[in-house]
Design an enzyme around this catalytic site. Structure first.
Site, PDB file in Angstrom:
ATOM      1  CE1 TYR A 142      -9.387  -1.191   1.623  1.00 38.25           C
ATOM      2  CE2 TYR A 142     -10.197   0.502   0.133  1.00 38.25           C
ATOM      3  CZ  TYR A 142      -9.369   0.114   1.162  1.00 38.25           C
ATOM      4  OH  TYR A 142      -8.518   1.028   1.737  1.00 38.25           O
ATOM      5  N   PRO A 169      -8.051   9.332   3.330  1.00 41.54           N
ATOM      6  CG  PRO A 169      -6.344   8.115   4.333  1.00 41.54           C
ATOM      7  CD  PRO A 169      -7.827   8.128   4.128  1.00 41.54           C
TER       8      PRO A 169
HETATM    9  N1  NAP Z   1      -2.153   2.515   1.218  1.00 44.50           N
HETATM   10  C1  NAP Z   1      -3.024   3.374   0.706  1.00 44.50           C
HETATM   11  O1  NAP Z   1      -2.825   3.910  -0.396  1.00 44.50           O
HETATM   12  C2  NAP Z   1      -4.273   3.734   1.472  1.00 44.50           C
HETATM   13  C3  NAP Z   1      -5.109   4.730   0.941  1.00 44.50           C
HETATM   14  C4  NAP Z   1      -6.243   5.086   1.640  1.00 44.50           C
HETATM   15  C5  NAP Z   1      -6.545   4.449   2.824  1.00 44.50           C
HETATM   16  N2  NAP Z   1      -5.739   3.481   3.313  1.00 44.50           N
HETATM   17  C6  NAP Z   1      -6.101   2.837   4.577  1.00 44.50           C
HETATM   18  O2  NAP Z   1      -5.065   3.094   5.514  1.00 44.50           O
HETATM   19  C7  NAP Z   1      -5.027   2.037   6.471  1.00 44.50           C
HETATM   20  C8  NAP Z   1      -3.586   1.530   6.590  1.00 44.50           C
HETATM   21  O3  NAP Z   1      -3.191   1.057   5.302  1.00 44.50           O
HETATM   22  P1  NAP Z   1      -1.683   0.644   4.987  1.00 44.50           P
HETATM   23  O4  NAP Z   1      -1.446   1.012   3.563  1.00 44.50           O
HETATM   24  O5  NAP Z   1      -0.802   1.115   6.073  1.00 44.50           O
HETATM   25  O6  NAP Z   1      -1.816  -0.958   5.034  1.00 44.50           O
HETATM   26  P2  NAP Z   1      -0.688  -2.054   5.154  1.00 44.50           P
HETATM   27  O7  NAP Z   1       0.665  -1.474   4.968  1.00 44.50           O
HETATM   28  O8  NAP Z   1      -1.106  -3.178   4.254  1.00 44.50           O
HETATM   29  O9  NAP Z   1      -0.828  -2.520   6.658  1.00 44.50           O
HETATM   30  C9  NAP Z   1      -1.971  -3.206   7.052  1.00 44.50           C
HETATM   31  C10 NAP Z   1      -1.901  -3.355   8.546  1.00 44.50           C
HETATM   32  O10 NAP Z   1      -3.098  -4.019   8.990  1.00 44.50           O
HETATM   33  C11 NAP Z   1      -2.716  -5.135   9.794  1.00 44.50           C
HETATM   34  N3  NAP Z   1      -3.720  -6.194   9.655  1.00 44.50           N
HETATM   35  C12 NAP Z   1      -4.196  -6.715   8.492  1.00 44.50           C
HETATM   36  N4  NAP Z   1      -5.068  -7.706   8.775  1.00 44.50           N
HETATM   37  C13 NAP Z   1      -5.129  -7.789  10.131  1.00 44.50           C
HETATM   38  C14 NAP Z   1      -5.840  -8.628  11.019  1.00 44.50           C
HETATM   39  N5  NAP Z   1      -6.684  -9.587  10.587  1.00 44.50           N
HETATM   40  N6  NAP Z   1      -5.656  -8.449  12.356  1.00 44.50           N
HETATM   41  C15 NAP Z   1      -4.805  -7.505  12.814  1.00 44.50           C
HETATM   42  N7  NAP Z   1      -4.117  -6.660  12.025  1.00 44.50           N
HETATM   43  C16 NAP Z   1      -4.272  -6.830  10.696  1.00 44.50           C
HETATM   44  C17 NAP Z   1      -1.367  -5.558   9.267  1.00 44.50           C
HETATM   45  O11 NAP Z   1      -0.668  -6.328  10.243  1.00 44.50           O
HETATM   46  P3  NAP Z   1       0.505  -7.373   9.798  1.00 44.50           P
HETATM   47  O12 NAP Z   1       1.683  -6.535   9.389  1.00 44.50           O
HETATM   48  O13 NAP Z   1       0.778  -8.151  11.021  1.00 44.50           O
HETATM   49  O14 NAP Z   1      -0.077  -8.172   8.671  1.00 44.50           O
HETATM   50  C18 NAP Z   1      -0.723  -4.198   9.009  1.00 44.50           C
HETATM   51  O15 NAP Z   1      -0.237  -3.652  10.220  1.00 44.50           O
HETATM   52  C19 NAP Z   1      -6.009   0.977   5.984  1.00 44.50           C
HETATM   53  O16 NAP Z   1      -7.205   1.077   6.726  1.00 44.50           O
HETATM   54  C20 NAP Z   1      -6.245   1.336   4.529  1.00 44.50           C
HETATM   55  O17 NAP Z   1      -7.515   0.933   4.100  1.00 44.50           O
HETATM   56  C21 NAP Z   1      -4.592   3.113   2.662  1.00 44.50           C
END
Ligand code: NAP
Length: 320
Positions: A142, A169
């Protein structure tokens, strides 16, 4: 006469934790009349597939992109699937950034994470240190994939003058998170465990020693900061979006907040045979503070309470 919508903002990962938070703050009044917001998920296009990504950009013709879509997971999922995290995220990021370039998108804001920083480092970590050494071994797939977004942003700027940037973030939490105990992040996993322990009258077992420290950001605060970055932040260099160093909490303190929010009266145990992951990754929010000295973060206790309330009210539909 209504103002013409001159900005078409495509949000990839629009169905996830951060995407849903952005959708909410836009709907709650922070959107502007000249902006049209389009939230997409994997149902609209599989972004690991170059042709589907290109077709998505041709369909929506965005002028701006917030790129959130990623394979995301907590410590234990990362340890199991490092290769998948690397390959899927590299494909998604390359397809999105190149389609944005080819279709003349004016600005892209992608999403990195503080867990991609070097494992052996000095604290607090800042934006200049992303590439200064290997990431923690638990999530190298990752981390390297995310670091390459910064490399690509620099490349698109130097070769083509594109305004592609990224935010960094810390741990995000809030409504619409993935509350799966095995695969999710620490806070939503704990919320789910407390819910079950309360329901079944059992003890709460926290994985690890409870000693590692983390900075948590509420998804709705992060969403408001995303809008600011999209509209105002002009650098290609990334920016850390985090609460201050003084707001870092231990996993034990985070668990205590959840216990209070859910009024759990049972026993709290720690399973030290489970991995702790990186001990800390304290990030500096000095750059953010210089730009936005008056930004107010939601107090942690209140944000935890709102998140627990959301989970309990939406238990049947929550991802778990
Ligand atoms: N959560 C954290 O603590 C955190 C911290 C730092 C950074 N981030 C970053 O923030 C961003 C959003 O994270 P999140 O926590 O909101 O993630 P999440 O809730 O797991 O959501 C992931 C999203 O990506 C979409 N996705 C995954 N694989 C895909 C694909 N092959 N094609 C199209 N769409 C796809 C999913 O769509 P579906 O719903 O259709 O599967 C969903 O909308 C990410 O880039 C992550 O690395 C997150």
């Amino acid at each position: 006469m209504a103002e013409p919508k001159t900005k078409r903002i495509l949000v990839t990962g629009g169905s996830g934790l951060v995407g849903k938070a952005i959708e909410k703050v836009v709907a709650d009044g922070e959107g502007r009349p000249d902006e049209e917001w389009i939230f997409v998920s994997s149902k609209d296009a599989d972004l690991t597939n170059a042709a589907e990504t290109k077709a998505l950009f041709e369909k929506h013709k965005p002028t701006h992109v917030i790129h959130l879509a990623a394979m995301v997971g907590g410590l234990f999922r990362n340890i199991k699937y490092n290769l998948d995290f690397w390959r899927r995220n590299v494909h998604i990021n390359d397809n999105v950034l190149h389609s944005a370039y080819e279709s003349g998108v004016r600005k892209v804001v992608s999403c990195l994470s503080t867990c991609i920083f070097p494992d052996k480092t000095t604290y607090p970590i800042d934006e200049t240190m992303i590439h200064n050494g290997p990431p923690h071994s638990s999530n190298f797939g990752y981390s390297y994939a995310k670091r390459m977004i910064d490399v690509q942003n620099r490349g698109y700027f130097e070769q083509f003058g594109c305004r592609f940037t990224a935010v960094i973030p810390t741990n995000v939490f809030g409504p619409h998170d993935n509350y799966n105990i095995e695969d999710g992040h620490v806070l939503p996993g704990l919320i789910h465990k407390v819910y079950l322990a309360k329901k079944n009258g059992t003890a709460l077992t926290v994985w690890g020693t409870g000693k590692p420290r983390r900075q948590f950001i509420y998804s709705l605060d992060l969403a408001r900061l995303f809008l600011w970055v999209l509209r105002e932040y002009d650098e290609v260099e990334p920016i850390i979006l985090s609460v201050g160093e003084e707001d870092e909490v231990s996993i034990r303190e985070a668990a205590d907040s959840i216990v209070r929010a859910m009024d759990f009266k049972g026993e709290l145990l720690f399973d030290a045979t489970k991995s702790d992951g990186q001990f800390k990754k304290t990030a500096s929010n000095k750059k953010l503070k210089a730009y936005l000295p008056d930004f107010k973060f939601t107090p942690f206790e209140r944000a935890v309470k709102e998140t627990c309330d959301w989970f309990c009210s939406n238990y049947d539909v929550a991802r778990k």
